[in-house]
Design a protein around this motif. Structure first.
Motif, mmCIF file in Angstrom:
data_model
loop_
_atom_site.group_PDB
_atom_site.id
_atom_site.type_symbol
_atom_site.label_atom_id
_atom_site.label_comp_id
_atom_site.label_asym_id
_atom_site.label_seq_id
_atom_site.Cartn_x
_atom_site.Cartn_y
_atom_site.Cartn_z
ATOM 1 N N GLY A 28 0.800 -1.224 0.000
ATOM 2 C CA GLY A 28 0.000 0.000 0.000
ATOM 3 C C GLY A 28 0.826 1.265 0.000
ATOM 4 O O GLY A 28 2.030 1.228 -0.239
ATOM 5 N N TYR A 29 0.167 2.386 0.252
ATOM 6 C CA TYR A 29 0.795 3.694 0.109
ATOM 7 C C TYR A 29 2.026 3.799 0.995
ATOM 8 O O TYR A 29 1.980 3.496 2.181
ATOM 9 N N ASP A 30 3.122 4.250 0.411
ATOM 10 C CA ASP A 30 4.370 4.361 1.155
ATOM 11 C C ASP A 30 4.399 5.706 1.877
ATOM 12 O O ASP A 30 4.933 6.692 1.373
ATOM 13 N N LEU A 31 3.794 5.737 3.066
ATOM 14 C CA LEU A 31 3.658 6.985 3.817
ATOM 15 C C LEU A 31 5.012 7.584 4.160
ATOM 16 O O LEU A 31 5.154 8.796 4.307
#
Lengths: 466, 466
Positions: free
Chosen positions: B194-197
């Protein structure tokens, strides 16, 4: 042509306000073909496939989708392994197949500005034609597309030297869920003007926007490469070998496979065993051929230390190719066992302990199952393959694998690893995301999804439940 | 001790529920010192400085801040050049000075797990002590901190080879505006969940969260480096030179400066001119010393082609240092001219045209002003310095510079460049952000800020207006 459902007819009539007739497909074979990816275990049921030829058409479609009550599945080369491009629920598949052009080449910057549907291999060839190199490479390069690579942050076999797709994305253009066109970063190397939204799109699996163009950076061409395969007597010696070589030379690849993996390849292909005696584990190294003296010296040292028991080195390009087959032939050679595949990662230093954890769980609970290990050990990325015994039905096998998953994912969680190293989450790992991401991270991801796709029309139910 | 304001007294009494007395400073000198960065043109007026010693203390503070009605300014080595760490409005400065430890070293992974207050140079030294290399380097390495480097995605002199800070952040821990602790990526190379914060926090200037820990990746130690300085007769030949050398060797740096820049350094330091004759432009190259034959051959070729007119090469480490002084001494040598500095970037191929654009605007509108150009031309990153003529007052000079800014930023916008290449936006460029980011991008950034910092207590008014 079979009779169309009401929903199909309604979509066709609406779609004609955006697309030409030859840009929409609704027939069964086409739906089956464009509605899925390399995973074959998910339901496939798209309403239609559309083939936009411009950003404007995509914007038009996205803006109308909420009113039309349709969700969109962005679709590239459909080589994914997590169901990220599967359309199970009457979605419109938005194929980038016809947006596959190279738009510009900025020679001084070594940047290719291309449409998202460009096939990876075409970018590699373009680079080569210009004396340059696009270093991201994997077995599906011949059909995967740049947009899909970006959406999944594709990795592959040379990550240890060149990094993931992320590193080569100098800019990208995406259409958000509200139909806004974002042109991000414009190929700049240095740009400190606030949040780098480009990086949010890399790896977002089409859930935040449809990547429609990219500015891909190229590398210099590497020298000729040499390949070395080593026989390794014990698991915990592999990292010693990796460290010794990394201290001596720059590695382009450091792959690993088990004796069982080798046996499967040898049984499947007309290749001979690289060593007279078998060994529990093998490593495949690639490096600049000019480094052969340092490589040979390091080989002597690790042999002396007992960390390897044998080795073989390519003396030509064709020998290098044959040695690579030992590693690259694994997936194909085990396909007939309908393996339960897992693409996972841990920090490199955790690899031996983690492999032992998994082997011991399998041995304890599933002593009759064969485990084939291989992977990019230089990146901490392991491919775990559990083979279906011939005497067990596929349903029973999947049932047992579903029992294994939470045990496996717990072991990964204990070592702060990733339940998906490079294949993405999609449908396959969605319900297990909390083994690698905290509840708060997942909550934040949902909020970000809402910011970019407030109507939830972009790849709903992938990565996060809608 | 001078009498304290009511606000100060109230904060002190509240702060004692979180901090020990020696962790809070409210005196004038301390407020002035910790309330600002290397910019000196902004108002500095913090309410207090706090020195947390644990993540728990930061979480406590962040959770109480909305109720206490205070905003927080995360603070590292305060070497920033955009006002990102300035506290102009009764904020609480959260100094990471006491969270400066190395927590763990993962040798196989080449990862240092450290607290955010670790000084850059200490990380460089730790790496060197372990036979490794932390490649991000710039003039403020002796006081800048890793957390600050991450918050601004610091670049420096070897970006052409090693990239920005972003590439070396294998994981980071941040406290969001709601006091949640995010531990992101855990040092993994491959993590497609998922999104690579993590990448959202890199370069976010303390507006999304306070970076409290990081897992920094180290590189192998480079070989000994050689330095070459070239005299270049015309602007448009510089990129030919860059391309020729990039095709032949791997460059660690490719810097550029103008004759006027050189004159200022020679007037300021006891160094002699590297060439007998002056030339309008100079380039400084650094590369592995083992590549000297290829470098010399390339030099002969570019000399033959008329792209350079003279060159000098370091024969020792001390000569290399002296040659670097020609470039690194520029900032100091022009400091007495109170220059109007701008840190900007365009795609590399756009550099010559852009330099001509700017020179022509300055020549047309401000013929009496001297422009000193230097920068990391291999990254498209230019430092533009307009010098104050002695006879003009500082106020009049700033007034004229404020007129120049929109003209300059328009030229950057026309070429899709960045109004801040590596210094960040902070207060300095905030009101000009739309020259590099679209309204929609800025709107999205605001939404993201709201997701991570709903009470708007983290570095308000930096980067985005509150």
């Amino acid at each position: 042509m079979p009779s169309q459902s009401t929903a199909t007819k309604q979509f066709m009539s609406r779609a004609m306000s955006v697309f030409a007739a030859n840009q929409v497909k609704t027939e069964g074979d086409d739906l089956a073909n464009w509605g899925t990816d390399w995973t074959k275990s998910f339901k496939v049921d798209p309403l239609a496939i559309v083939f936009p030829e411009s950003i404007d058409q995509i914007v038009d479609l996205v803006k109308r989708a909420p009113e039309w009550g349709v969700a969109l599945v962005p679709s590239g080369g459909r080589t994914g392994l997590s169901g990220g491009a599967v359309a199970p629920n009457q979605e419109i598949v938005v194929s980038l197949d016809r947006m596959n052009k190279i738009l510009a080449f900025h020679e001084t910057d070594k940047i290719v500005h291309c449409q998202a549907g460009l096939v990876t291999q075409r970018l590699q060839e373009f680079a080569s034609d210009h004396g340059l190199f696009y270093p991201v490479d994997f077995s599906s390069s011949g059909s995967s597309q740049i947009g899909g690579n970006i959406a999944t942050n594709a990795g592959g076999i040379r990550v240890i030297r060149y990094g993931m797709t992320r590193r080569w994305v100098a800019g990208l253009t995406a259409v958000t869920g509200t139909g806004e066109v974002l042109r991000l970063n414009h190929g700049l190397i240095k740009n400190a003007t606030g949040y780098d939204l480009r990086h949010l799109f890399v790896g977002s699996e089409g859930t935040l926007g449809i990547v429609v163009e990219a500015e891909m950076r190229l590398s210099s061409q590497p020298e000729e490469q040499q390949v070395m395969v080593l026989a390794i007597p014990e698991l915990n010696r592999i990292l010693e070998v990796l460290r010794a070589f990394q201290n001596a030379i720059e590695l382009s690849a450091f792959e690993f496979f088990s004796e069982l993996a080798l046996q499967k390849v040898l049984a499947h292909r007309d290749i001979s065993r690289p060593f007279s005696r078998s060994s529990p584990f093998y490593a495949l190294l690639e490096y600049d051929a000019s480094q052969f003296e340092n490589a040979n010296e390091t080989f002597e040292a690790v042999l002396e230390a007992g960390n390897v028991v044998d080795g073989v080195v390519s003396q030509s390009l064709s020998q290098a190719t044959t040695l690579w087959e030992l590693r690259e032939g694994i997936s194909e050679s085990i396909a007939s066992y309908t393996p339960y595949k897992n693409d996972i990662s841990v920090r490199i230093g955790e690899v031996p302990g983690f492999l032992e954890d998994v082997d011991s769980v399998v041995a304890q609970h599933y002593p009759d199952l064969e485990v084939v290990w291989f992977g990019h050990i230089g990146d901490g990325n392991l491919h775990l393959n559990i083979l279906k015994p011939a005497e067990i039905s596929i349903d029973d096998f999947y049932q047992r694998c579903h029992e294994i998953s939470p045990k496996l994912f717990s072991l990964i969680q204990n070592r702060e690893g990733s339940i998906s190293a490079e294949h993405g989450v999609g449908l396959l790992k969605r319900d297990f995301l909390n083994y690698s991401r905290t509840n708060e991270e997942i909550r934040l991801m949902r909020e970000l999804k809402r910011v970019f796709d407030p109507h939830c029309i972009l790849n709903p139910n992938k990565l996060l439940t809608a």
